[in-house]
Design a protein around this motif. Structure first.
Motif, PDB file in Angstrom:
ATOM      1  N   GLU A  29       0.842  -1.194   0.000  1.00 45.44           N
ATOM      2  CA  GLU A  29       0.000   0.000   0.000  1.00 45.44           C
ATOM      3  C   GLU A  29       0.876   1.242   0.000  1.00 45.44           C
ATOM      4  O   GLU A  29       1.684   1.441   0.914  1.00 45.44           O
ATOM      5  N   GLU A  31       1.977   4.830   0.766  1.00 48.70           N
ATOM      6  CA  GLU A  31       1.668   5.763   1.843  1.00 48.70           C
ATOM      7  C   GLU A  31       1.659   7.184   1.313  1.00 48.70           C
ATOM      8  O   GLU A  31       0.731   7.939   1.521  1.00 48.70           O
ATOM      9  N   SER A 103      -4.988   6.785  -2.833  1.00 47.14           N
ATOM     10  CA  SER A 103      -4.720   5.439  -2.341  1.00 47.14           C
ATOM     11  C   SER A 103      -4.213   4.581  -3.489  1.00 47.14           C
ATOM     12  O   SER A 103      -4.553   4.812  -4.654  1.00 47.14           O
ATOM     13  N   THR A 105      -3.161   0.302  -3.784  1.00 48.29           N
ATOM     14  CA  THR A 105      -2.939  -0.988  -3.130  1.00 48.29           C
ATOM     15  C   THR A 105      -2.644  -2.046  -4.181  1.00 48.29           C
ATOM     16  O   THR A 105      -3.332  -2.128  -5.203  1.00 48.29           O
ATOM     17  N   SER A 196      -7.546   0.532   4.585  1.00 44.29           N
ATOM     18  CA  SER A 196      -6.943   1.664   3.886  1.00 44.29           C
ATOM     19  C   SER A 196      -7.913   2.837   3.797  1.00 44.29           C
ATOM     20  O   SER A 196      -7.547   3.991   4.048  1.00 44.29           O
TER      21      SER A 196
END
Length: 213
Positions: A29, A31, A103, A105, A196
């Motif tokens: 993921e 950051e 985001s 992922t 998340s």
């Protein structure tokens, strides 16, 4: 109006995806992305695998300068990578279009990105860049950011949905009336995706209500 673009990409299309060749059960993921001189430096979390030497799990990839361990917490590892701005790929496409990563992922099955632009023009620039450079992406949604009660901060649709669902089901109660798994199942997403969305939603709310710049 600020616009959010959601898209997916194959695992191998993003440099950090090389970890899945060695650790197929891992989840990565992003950051945050930090531009630094001639480099783009992404910080990212790796979860779902126990690793004695996590840095060795990443193989060399075109344009990558280095990958290093910053911190670890139980089975979560905060990593830092750096690669050239000249590298042509998703990162360069995001940089050229001036899009902000909300985001991102990745698993062995592929990457899911949620990015923000100031309007449709930036989104169009990103799509054109990917087409011109044969960068494989599949757009799944385009929508506007929603302001919350007229305040100057915003949540994505998915962040709002996750926060409300968790609240209504008692996830934030003490003791908790439900589990992360149960809320994720109700939304039809993975626990990692829900975690998340909750974390990023909390960050936006805290930044807008408790932190004074």
């Amino acid at each position: 109006m600020a616009t959010v673009l959601e898209f997916t990409s194959p695992a191998e299309a993003f440099p950090l995806g090389t970890i899945f060749e060695n650790l197929p059960g891992a989840t990565v993921e992003l950051e945050r992305l930090v531009p630094h001189d001639a480099l783009i430096v992404p910080y990212f979390w790796v979860r779902g695998e126990e690793m004695t030497d996590i840095e060795a799990a990443f193989e060399s990839h075109a344009g990558v300068r280095e990958v290093g361990l910053v911190d670890s917490l139980e089975d979560e590892y905060l990593m830092r990578a750096a690669w050239d701005r000249e590298y042509v790929g998703i990162l360069s496409a995001l940089s050229e279009a001036r899009l902000v990563v909300l985001s991102a992922t990745g698993t062995s099955e592929g990457w899911t990105f949620e990015v923000r632009g100031e309007g449709h023009e930036e989104i169009g620039e990103f799509r054109s860049y990917c087409q011109e450079h044969d960068i494989p992406i599949h757009i799944t949604a385009v929508h506007a950011l929603l302001p919350i009660q007229g305040e100057g901060y915003e949540l994505t649709d998915k962040q709002r949905e996750a926060l409300v669902a968790a609240y209504e089901r008692g996830y934030f109660d003490s003791p908790r009336a439900t589990s992360l798994e149960a809320v994720a199942d109700a939304l039809g997403i993975t626990q990692q995706s829900l975690s998340s969305r909750l974390r990023r939603g909390h960050r936006r709310l805290i930044a807008a209500t408790l932190v004074q710049e």
